[in-house]
Design a protein around this motif. Structure first.
Motif, PDB file in Angstrom:
ATOM      1  N   ALA A 117       8.840  -0.295 -19.486  1.00  0.00           N
ATOM      2  CA  ALA A 117       8.505  -1.666 -19.860  1.00  0.00           C
ATOM      3  C   ALA A 117       7.554  -1.636 -21.051  1.00  0.00           C
ATOM      4  O   ALA A 117       6.833  -0.652 -21.249  1.00  0.00           O
ATOM      5  CB  ALA A 117       7.861  -2.382 -18.678  1.00  0.00           C
ATOM      6  N   PRO A 118       7.527  -2.698 -21.863  1.00  0.00           N
ATOM      7  CA  PRO A 118       6.582  -2.760 -22.982  1.00  0.00           C
ATOM      8  C   PRO A 118       5.144  -2.575 -22.490  1.00  0.00           C
ATOM      9  O   PRO A 118       4.811  -2.943 -21.352  1.00  0.00           O
ATOM     10  CB  PRO A 118       6.798  -4.160 -23.549  1.00  0.00           C
ATOM     11  N   GLU A 119       4.307  -2.030 -23.349  1.00  0.00           N
ATOM     12  CA  GLU A 119       2.922  -1.742 -22.961  1.00  0.00           C
ATOM     13  C   GLU A 119       2.192  -3.001 -22.489  1.00  0.00           C
ATOM     14  O   GLU A 119       1.415  -2.958 -21.526  1.00  0.00           O
ATOM     15  CB  GLU A 119       2.171  -1.122 -24.138  1.00  0.00           C
ATOM     16  N   SER A 120       2.466  -4.129 -23.131  1.00  0.00           N
ATOM     17  CA  SER A 120       1.805  -5.377 -22.731  1.00  0.00           C
ATOM     18  C   SER A 120       2.198  -5.797 -21.320  1.00  0.00           C
ATOM     19  O   SER A 120       1.367  -6.298 -20.547  1.00  0.00           O
ATOM     20  CB  SER A 120       2.138  -6.498 -23.722  1.00  0.00           C
ATOM     21  N   ILE A 121       3.466  -5.586 -20.980  1.00  0.00           N
ATOM     22  CA  ILE A 121       3.938  -5.915 -19.632  1.00  0.00           C
ATOM     23  C   ILE A 121       3.320  -4.968 -18.618  1.00  0.00           C
ATOM     24  O   ILE A 121       2.895  -5.384 -17.528  1.00  0.00           O
ATOM     25  CB  ILE A 121       5.478  -5.854 -19.566  1.00  0.00           C
ATOM     26  N   MET A 122       3.250  -3.680 -18.967  1.00  0.00           N
ATOM     27  CA  MET A 122       2.658  -2.703 -18.058  1.00  0.00           C
ATOM     28  C   MET A 122       1.206  -3.060 -17.760  1.00  0.00           C
ATOM     29  O   MET A 122       0.762  -3.002 -16.598  1.00  0.00           O
ATOM     30  CB  MET A 122       2.738  -1.302 -18.652  1.00  0.00           C
ATOM     31  N   LYS A 123       0.458  -3.428 -18.780  1.00  0.00           N
ATOM     32  CA  LYS A 123      -0.944  -3.806 -18.578  1.00  0.00           C
ATOM     33  C   LYS A 123      -1.044  -5.035 -17.682  1.00  0.00           C
ATOM     34  O   LYS A 123      -1.920  -5.110 -16.802  1.00  0.00           O
ATOM     35  CB  LYS A 123      -1.608  -4.081 -19.924  1.00  0.00           C
TER      36      LYS A 123
ATOM     37  N   ILE B  64      -2.204  -7.216 -12.227  1.00  0.00           N
ATOM     38  CA  ILE B  64      -1.769  -7.969 -11.045  1.00  0.00           C
ATOM     39  C   ILE B  64      -1.912  -7.112  -9.794  1.00  0.00           C
ATOM     40  O   ILE B  64      -2.385  -7.570  -8.745  1.00  0.00           O
ATOM     41  CB  ILE B  64      -0.312  -8.447 -11.217  1.00  0.00           C
ATOM     42  N   ILE B  65      -1.519  -5.848  -9.890  1.00  0.00           N
ATOM     43  CA  ILE B  65      -1.625  -4.924  -8.752  1.00  0.00           C
ATOM     44  C   ILE B  65      -3.088  -4.714  -8.380  1.00  0.00           C
ATOM     45  O   ILE B  65      -3.461  -4.768  -7.200  1.00  0.00           O
ATOM     46  CB  ILE B  65      -0.944  -3.582  -9.092  1.00  0.00           C
ATOM     47  N   ASN B  66      -3.925  -4.489  -9.378  1.00  0.00           N
ATOM     48  CA  ASN B  66      -5.348  -4.257  -9.107  1.00  0.00           C
ATOM     49  C   ASN B  66      -6.008  -5.471  -8.453  1.00  0.00           C
ATOM     50  O   ASN B  66      -6.803  -5.333  -7.512  1.00  0.00           O
ATOM     51  CB  ASN B  66      -6.081  -3.901 -10.411  1.00  0.00           C
ATOM     52  N   GLN B  67      -5.667  -6.651  -8.953  1.00  0.00           N
ATOM     53  CA  GLN B  67      -6.244  -7.872  -8.387  1.00  0.00           C
ATOM     54  C   GLN B  67      -5.789  -8.078  -6.942  1.00  0.00           C
ATOM     55  O   GLN B  67      -6.567  -8.519  -6.079  1.00  0.00           O
ATOM     56  CB  GLN B  67      -5.858  -9.081  -9.241  1.00  0.00           C
ATOM     57  N   TYR B  68      -4.535  -7.760  -6.675  1.00  0.00           N
ATOM     58  CA  TYR B  68      -3.998  -7.922  -5.325  1.00  0.00           C
ATOM     59  C   TYR B  68      -4.739  -7.038  -4.331  1.00  0.00           C
ATOM     60  O   TYR B  68      -5.137  -7.489  -3.256  1.00  0.00           O
ATOM     61  CB  TYR B  68      -2.511  -7.583  -5.326  1.00  0.00           C
TER      62      TYR B  68
ATOM     63  N   TYR C 148       7.834   0.162  -9.113  1.00  0.00           N
ATOM     64  CA  TYR C 148       7.084  -0.925  -9.755  1.00  0.00           C
ATOM     65  C   TYR C 148       7.697  -2.276  -9.399  1.00  0.00           C
ATOM     66  O   TYR C 148       6.986  -3.236  -9.069  1.00  0.00           O
ATOM     67  CB  TYR C 148       7.102  -0.756 -11.275  1.00  0.00           C
ATOM     68  N   ARG C 149       9.031  -2.363  -9.489  1.00  0.00           N
ATOM     69  CA  ARG C 149       9.704  -3.628  -9.226  1.00  0.00           C
ATOM     70  C   ARG C 149       9.479  -4.068  -7.777  1.00  0.00           C
ATOM     71  O   ARG C 149       9.154  -5.237  -7.518  1.00  0.00           O
ATOM     72  CB  ARG C 149      11.198  -3.493  -9.504  1.00  0.00           C
ATOM     73  N   ALA C 150       9.658  -3.144  -6.826  1.00  0.00           N
ATOM     74  CA  ALA C 150       9.481  -3.479  -5.413  1.00  0.00           C
ATOM     75  C   ALA C 150       8.047  -3.916  -5.146  1.00  0.00           C
ATOM     76  O   ALA C 150       7.808  -4.909  -4.430  1.00  0.00           O
ATOM     77  CB  ALA C 150       9.852  -2.286  -4.541  1.00  0.00           C
ATOM     78  N   LEU C 151       7.090  -3.203  -5.710  1.00  0.00           N
ATOM     79  CA  LEU C 151       5.679  -3.543  -5.518  1.00  0.00           C
ATOM     80  C   LEU C 151       5.368  -4.918  -6.102  1.00  0.00           C
ATOM     81  O   LEU C 151       4.696  -5.746  -5.467  1.00  0.00           O
ATOM     82  CB  LEU C 151       4.817  -2.468  -6.175  1.00  0.00           C
ATOM     83  N   PHE C 152       5.866  -5.180  -7.299  1.00  0.00           N
ATOM     84  CA  PHE C 152       5.642  -6.471  -7.943  1.00  0.00           C
ATOM     85  C   PHE C 152       6.250  -7.598  -7.111  1.00  0.00           C
ATOM     86  O   PHE C 152       5.629  -8.656  -6.919  1.00  0.00           O
ATOM     87  CB  PHE C 152       6.248  -6.460  -9.346  1.00  0.00           C
TER      88      PHE C 152
ATOM     89  N   THR D 201       0.825  -1.206   0.000  1.00  0.00           N
ATOM     90  CA  THR D 201       0.000   0.000   0.000  1.00  0.00           C
ATOM     91  C   THR D 201       0.860   1.257   0.000  1.00  0.00           C
ATOM     92  O   THR D 201       0.592   2.225  -0.718  1.00  0.00           O
ATOM     93  CB  THR D 201      -0.955   0.006   1.214  1.00  0.00           C
ATOM     94  N   GLU D 202       1.919   1.235   0.797  1.00  0.00           N
ATOM     95  CA  GLU D 202       2.827   2.387   0.852  1.00  0.00           C
ATOM     96  C   GLU D 202       3.570   2.553  -0.471  1.00  0.00           C
ATOM     97  O   GLU D 202       3.741   3.674  -0.961  1.00  0.00           O
ATOM     98  CB  GLU D 202       3.820   2.210   1.998  1.00  0.00           C
ATOM     99  N   LEU D 203       3.996   1.453  -1.052  1.00  0.00           N
ATOM    100  CA  LEU D 203       4.682   1.516  -2.344  1.00  0.00           C
ATOM    101  C   LEU D 203       3.758   2.076  -3.428  1.00  0.00           C
ATOM    102  O   LEU D 203       4.168   2.914  -4.239  1.00  0.00           O
ATOM    103  CB  LEU D 203       5.175   0.127  -2.754  1.00  0.00           C
ATOM    104  N   LEU D 204       2.510   1.620  -3.446  1.00  0.00           N
ATOM    105  CA  LEU D 204       1.562   2.116  -4.443  1.00  0.00           C
ATOM    106  C   LEU D 204       1.317   3.611  -4.255  1.00  0.00           C
ATOM    107  O   LEU D 204       1.225   4.364  -5.242  1.00  0.00           O
ATOM    108  CB  LEU D 204       0.246   1.343  -4.344  1.00  0.00           C
ATOM    109  N   SER D 205       1.208   4.045  -3.015  1.00  0.00           N
ATOM    110  CA  SER D 205       1.020   5.464  -2.736  1.00  0.00           C
ATOM    111  C   SER D 205       2.177   6.291  -3.279  1.00  0.00           C
ATOM    112  O   SER D 205       1.979   7.334  -3.923  1.00  0.00           O
ATOM    113  CB  SER D 205       0.870   5.688  -1.227  1.00  0.00           C
ATOM    114  N   LYS D 206       3.394   5.822  -3.047  1.00  0.00           N
ATOM    115  CA  LYS D 206       4.566   6.554  -3.527  1.00  0.00           C
ATOM    116  C   LYS D 206       4.686   6.474  -5.048  1.00  0.00           C
ATOM    117  O   LYS D 206       5.141   7.422  -5.699  1.00  0.00           O
ATOM    118  CB  LYS D 206       5.819   6.042  -2.836  1.00  0.00           C
ATOM    119  N   LEU D 207       4.281   5.351  -5.634  1.00  0.00           N
ATOM    120  CA  LEU D 207       4.300   5.232  -7.090  1.00  0.00           C
ATOM    121  C   LEU D 207       3.372   6.273  -7.718  1.00  0.00           C
ATOM    122  O   LEU D 207       3.728   6.920  -8.711  1.00  0.00           O
ATOM    123  CB  LEU D 207       3.876   3.827  -7.513  1.00  0.00           C
ATOM    124  N   ASN D 208       2.204   6.449  -7.132  1.00  0.00           N
ATOM    125  CA  ASN D 208       1.259   7.435  -7.655  1.00  0.00           C
ATOM    126  C   ASN D 208       1.795   8.854  -7.536  1.00  0.00           C
ATOM    127  O   ASN D 208       1.569   9.691  -8.416  1.00  0.00           O
ATOM    128  CB  ASN D 208      -0.081   7.301  -6.934  1.00  0.00           C
TER     129      ASN D 208
END
Length: 257
Positions: free
Chosen positions: A238-244, A249-253, A206-210, A181-188
Protein backbone atom coordinates in the motif's frame (compact mmCIF):
# COMPACT_ATOMS: atom_id res chain seq x y z
CA UNK A 1 -8.34 -12.28 -14.76
CA UNK A 2 -4.70 -13.34 -14.97
CA UNK A 3 -2.86 -15.42 -12.44
CA UNK A 4 -0.89 -13.29 -10.02
CA UNK A 5 -1.18 -15.41 -6.86
CA UNK A 6 -0.57 -19.12 -6.17
CA UNK A 7 -4.29 -20.33 -6.72
CA UNK A 8 -26.06 -46.74 6.99
CA UNK A 9 -29.01 -45.07 6.87
CA UNK A 10 -29.03 -41.39 6.27
CA UNK A 11 -32.34 -40.48 7.98
CA UNK A 12 -31.29 -42.31 11.14
CA UNK A 13 -27.84 -40.81 10.96
CA UNK A 14 -29.29 -37.32 10.62
CA UNK A 15 -31.44 -37.80 13.73
CA UNK A 16 -28.43 -38.97 15.72
CA UNK A 17 -26.31 -36.07 14.51
CA UNK A 18 -29.02 -33.54 15.32
CA UNK A 19 -29.42 -35.02 18.79
CA UNK A 20 -25.71 -35.20 19.58
CA UNK A 21 -24.32 -32.14 17.87
CA UNK A 22 -26.91 -30.32 15.79
CA UNK A 23 -27.84 -27.88 18.52
CA UNK A 24 -24.17 -27.10 18.93
CA UNK A 25 -24.17 -25.47 15.50
CA UNK A 26 -27.08 -23.21 16.46
CA UNK A 27 -25.76 -22.01 19.81
CA UNK A 28 -23.56 -18.91 19.91
CA UNK A 29 -20.43 -20.61 21.26
CA UNK A 30 -18.25 -17.53 20.96
CA UNK A 31 -19.00 -16.01 24.35
CA UNK A 32 -15.83 -17.34 25.95
CA UNK A 33 -13.89 -18.44 22.86
CA UNK A 34 -13.58 -21.85 24.49
CA UNK A 35 -11.02 -24.27 23.08
CA UNK A 36 -12.22 -26.36 20.19
CA UNK A 37 -10.79 -29.73 19.24
CA UNK A 38 -10.35 -30.33 15.53
CA UNK A 39 -10.55 -33.81 14.00
CA UNK A 40 -7.79 -35.23 11.86
CA UNK A 41 -8.51 -33.75 8.45
CA UNK A 42 -7.87 -37.14 6.86
CA UNK A 43 -10.64 -38.72 8.94
CA UNK A 44 -13.59 -36.47 8.20
CA UNK A 45 -17.13 -37.79 7.87
CA UNK A 46 -17.28 -36.47 4.29
CA UNK A 47 -14.62 -35.94 1.65
CA UNK A 48 -14.57 -34.87 -1.98
CA UNK A 49 -15.42 -37.88 -4.16
CA UNK A 50 -13.30 -36.68 -7.11
CA UNK A 51 -9.98 -34.88 -6.76
CA UNK A 52 -7.53 -33.22 -9.15
CA UNK A 53 -5.17 -35.72 -10.71
CA UNK A 54 -7.61 -38.61 -10.55
CA UNK A 55 -8.71 -40.43 -13.70
CA UNK A 56 -12.26 -39.09 -13.30
CA UNK A 57 -11.03 -35.51 -12.92
CA UNK A 58 -9.10 -35.82 -16.17
CA UNK A 59 -12.34 -36.56 -18.03
CA UNK A 60 -13.86 -33.15 -17.22
CA UNK A 61 -14.09 -30.81 -20.20
CA UNK A 62 -15.32 -27.69 -18.42
CA UNK A 63 -14.78 -25.74 -15.24
CA UNK A 64 -18.48 -26.08 -14.52
CA UNK A 65 -18.06 -29.86 -14.24
CA UNK A 66 -15.26 -29.37 -11.71
CA UNK A 67 -17.36 -26.95 -9.65
CA UNK A 68 -20.33 -29.32 -9.64
CA UNK A 69 -18.39 -32.33 -8.38
CA UNK A 70 -16.83 -30.25 -5.58
CA UNK A 71 -20.16 -29.27 -3.99
CA UNK A 72 -21.15 -30.87 -0.69
CA UNK A 73 -24.46 -32.75 -1.05
CA UNK A 74 -27.21 -30.60 0.45
CA UNK A 75 -28.62 -33.49 2.48
CA UNK A 76 -25.29 -33.73 4.35
CA UNK A 77 -24.26 -30.09 4.38
CA UNK A 78 -26.44 -29.00 7.30
CA UNK A 79 -25.34 -31.84 9.55
CA UNK A 80 -21.57 -31.55 9.24
CA UNK A 81 -20.04 -30.33 12.53
CA UNK A 82 -18.66 -26.83 12.05
CA UNK A 83 -15.14 -27.98 12.90
CA UNK A 84 -15.28 -30.53 10.09
CA UNK A 85 -16.92 -28.08 7.71
CA UNK A 86 -14.05 -25.60 8.13
CA UNK A 87 -11.46 -28.29 7.41
CA UNK A 88 -13.45 -29.47 4.38
CA UNK A 89 -13.55 -25.89 3.07
CA UNK A 90 -9.77 -25.66 3.41
CA UNK A 91 -9.42 -28.93 1.46
CA UNK A 92 -11.58 -27.59 -1.39
CA UNK A 93 -9.96 -28.98 -4.57
CA UNK A 94 -10.23 -25.62 -6.35
CA UNK A 95 -8.98 -23.54 -3.42
CA UNK A 96 -5.88 -22.34 -5.28
CA UNK A 97 -8.16 -20.75 -7.87
CA UNK A 98 -8.58 -17.92 -5.36
CA UNK A 99 -5.12 -16.92 -6.55
CA UNK A 100 -6.13 -16.83 -10.20
CA UNK A 101 -7.23 -13.21 -9.91
CA UNK A 102 -5.40 -9.90 -9.86
CA UNK A 103 -6.90 -9.26 -6.43
CA UNK A 104 -7.14 -11.85 -3.66
CA UNK A 105 -10.48 -10.34 -2.61
CA UNK A 106 -11.95 -11.10 -6.05
CA UNK A 107 -10.70 -14.67 -5.84
CA UNK A 108 -12.19 -15.12 -2.39
CA UNK A 109 -15.53 -13.70 -3.57
CA UNK A 110 -15.49 -16.26 -6.39
CA UNK A 111 -14.81 -18.98 -3.81
CA UNK A 112 -17.86 -17.86 -1.83
CA UNK A 113 -20.03 -17.68 -4.95
CA UNK A 114 -18.95 -21.06 -6.33
CA UNK A 115 -18.77 -23.29 -3.24
CA UNK A 116 -21.73 -24.15 -1.02
CA UNK A 117 -19.46 -25.27 1.82
CA UNK A 118 -18.03 -21.82 2.58
CA UNK A 119 -21.48 -20.23 2.31
CA UNK A 120 -22.80 -22.70 4.87
CA UNK A 121 -19.81 -22.06 7.14
CA UNK A 122 -20.42 -18.30 7.07
CA UNK A 123 -24.02 -18.85 8.23
CA UNK A 124 -23.16 -20.95 11.28
CA UNK A 125 -23.64 -19.23 14.64
CA UNK A 126 -20.49 -20.87 15.99
CA UNK A 127 -18.39 -20.13 12.88
CA UNK A 128 -16.60 -17.22 14.55
CA UNK A 129 -15.37 -19.34 17.46
CA UNK A 130 -14.38 -22.26 15.26
CA UNK A 131 -12.46 -20.17 12.71
CA UNK A 132 -10.74 -18.12 15.40
CA UNK A 133 -9.67 -21.18 17.38
CA UNK A 134 -8.27 -22.75 14.21
CA UNK A 135 -6.42 -19.56 13.29
CA UNK A 136 -4.80 -19.06 16.67
CA UNK A 137 -3.43 -22.62 16.57
CA UNK A 138 -1.55 -21.97 13.32
CA UNK A 139 2.21 -21.70 13.91
CA UNK A 140 3.60 -19.33 11.31
CA UNK A 141 7.14 -20.22 12.33
CA UNK A 142 6.60 -23.56 10.53
CA UNK A 143 6.22 -21.84 7.18
CA UNK A 144 8.78 -22.03 4.42
CA UNK A 145 7.63 -20.50 1.18
CA UNK A 146 9.91 -22.75 -0.86
CA UNK A 147 8.57 -26.02 0.52
CA UNK A 148 5.20 -25.06 1.97
CA UNK A 149 3.70 -22.45 -0.32
CA UNK A 150 0.24 -23.95 0.08
CA UNK A 151 0.51 -23.49 3.86
CA UNK A 152 1.39 -19.81 3.39
CA UNK A 153 -1.46 -19.39 0.90
CA UNK A 154 -3.94 -21.15 3.19
CA UNK A 155 -3.13 -18.81 6.09
CA UNK A 156 -4.34 -15.90 3.93
CA UNK A 157 -7.51 -17.82 3.05
CA UNK A 158 -8.20 -18.36 6.76
CA UNK A 159 -7.64 -14.65 7.42
CA UNK A 160 -10.19 -13.76 4.76
CA UNK A 161 -12.62 -16.26 6.29
CA UNK A 162 -11.98 -14.89 9.79
CA UNK A 163 -12.83 -11.39 8.58
CA UNK A 164 -15.83 -12.17 6.38
CA UNK A 165 -18.64 -9.67 7.17
CA UNK A 166 -21.01 -12.43 8.31
CA UNK A 167 -18.35 -13.73 10.69
CA UNK A 168 -17.35 -10.31 12.04
CA UNK A 169 -21.01 -9.55 12.80
CA UNK A 170 -21.01 -12.37 15.37
CA UNK A 171 -18.20 -10.88 17.47
CA UNK A 172 -18.78 -8.77 20.57
CA UNK A 173 -16.45 -5.81 21.18
CA UNK A 174 -14.26 -7.84 23.54
CA UNK A 175 -14.12 -10.73 21.08
CA UNK A 176 -13.05 -8.37 18.31
CA UNK A 177 -10.20 -7.19 20.52
CA UNK A 178 -9.10 -10.78 21.10
CA UNK A 179 -9.19 -11.59 17.37
CA UNK A 180 -7.42 -8.34 16.53
CA UNK A 181 -4.71 -9.14 19.08
CA UNK A 182 -4.08 -12.51 17.45
CA UNK A 183 -3.99 -10.95 13.99
CA UNK A 184 -1.48 -8.32 15.13
CA UNK A 185 0.69 -11.01 16.68
CA UNK A 186 0.74 -12.98 13.44
CA UNK A 187 1.35 -9.83 11.40
CA UNK A 188 4.46 -9.12 13.47
CA UNK A 189 5.70 -12.67 12.90
CA UNK A 190 5.13 -12.31 9.15
CA UNK A 191 7.14 -9.10 9.15
CA UNK A 192 10.02 -10.98 10.78
CA UNK A 193 9.82 -13.68 8.09
CA UNK A 194 9.56 -11.69 4.82
CA UNK A 195 11.16 -14.50 2.79
CA UNK A 196 8.33 -16.79 3.85
CA UNK A 197 5.60 -14.14 3.91
CA UNK A 198 6.17 -11.53 1.16
CA UNK A 199 3.99 -8.44 1.09
CA UNK A 200 1.01 -10.07 -0.65
CA UNK A 201 0.69 -12.52 2.24
CA UNK A 202 1.13 -9.75 4.81
CA UNK A 203 -1.64 -7.81 3.05
CA UNK A 204 -4.25 -10.39 4.01
CA UNK A 205 -3.39 -9.90 7.69
CA UNK A 206 -3.47 -6.11 7.43
CA UNK A 207 -6.83 -6.30 5.66
CA UNK A 208 -8.35 -8.70 8.22
CA UNK A 209 -7.07 -6.60 11.12
CA UNK A 210 -8.37 -3.38 9.58
CA UNK A 211 -11.80 -4.95 8.96
CA UNK A 212 -12.05 -6.34 12.48
CA UNK A 213 -11.33 -2.86 13.83
CA UNK A 214 -13.42 -0.75 11.44
CA UNK A 215 -16.48 -2.82 10.46
CA UNK A 216 -19.78 -1.90 12.04
CA UNK A 217 -21.89 -4.38 14.02
CA UNK A 218 -23.26 -5.85 10.79
CA UNK A 219 -19.75 -6.42 9.45
CA UNK A 220 -19.85 -3.59 6.91
CA UNK A 221 -17.27 -0.90 6.15
CA UNK A 222 -17.96 2.72 5.33
CA UNK A 223 -17.14 3.69 1.72
CA UNK A 224 -13.92 5.42 2.85
CA UNK A 225 -12.80 2.45 4.95
CA UNK A 226 -13.63 0.08 2.08
CA UNK A 227 -11.36 2.19 -0.13
CA UNK A 228 -8.52 1.86 2.39
CA UNK A 229 -9.06 -1.89 2.78
CA UNK A 230 -8.83 -2.20 -1.00
CA UNK A 231 -5.14 -1.26 -0.87
CA UNK A 232 -4.49 -4.58 0.89
CA UNK A 233 -6.13 -6.92 -1.63
CA UNK A 234 -3.37 -7.09 -4.24
CA UNK A 235 0.24 -8.20 -4.50
CA UNK A 236 1.91 -4.84 -3.96
CA UNK A 237 2.49 -2.71 -0.89
CA UNK A 238 0.00 0.00 0.00
CA UNK A 239 1.16 3.62 -0.47
CA UNK A 240 3.23 4.95 2.42
CA UNK A 241 0.51 7.44 3.36
CA UNK A 242 -2.06 4.65 3.62
CA UNK A 243 0.32 2.50 5.67
CA UNK A 244 0.86 5.35 8.13
CA UNK A 245 -2.89 5.92 8.38
CA UNK A 246 -3.63 2.24 9.00
CA UNK A 247 -0.80 1.87 11.53
CA UNK A 248 -2.20 4.85 13.42
CA UNK A 249 -5.69 3.33 13.40
CA UNK A 250 -4.27 0.07 14.78
CA UNK A 251 -2.29 1.88 17.48
CA UNK A 252 -5.30 3.93 18.55
CA UNK A 253 -7.48 0.83 18.71
CA UNK A 254 -5.12 -1.04 21.00
CA UNK A 255 -4.50 2.05 23.12
CA UNK A 256 -8.16 2.13 24.16
CA UNK A 257 -9.00 0.49 27.47
Amino acid sequence: MKLTFLKINLPVLCIVVIFLSGCKKDEPLISNFEDIQFPNDNELSWDYPVKPGSDKWKTFHSYAEMLEVCQIPEIQLSYLPTEELLLICLKYPLLLDIGAFNFFSDGYSSFENNFNGIRELNKRNDASAVIYNYYRQIKLENANIYSSIFFVFKVSVVEYTLSAPSVISKYSASQRKEVATELLSKLNIKKLLPDNFPINYQNSTYRALFMIIKCDEAGNLSPEDARIAGYFTGVGAAPESIMKQVEEIINQYFAKK
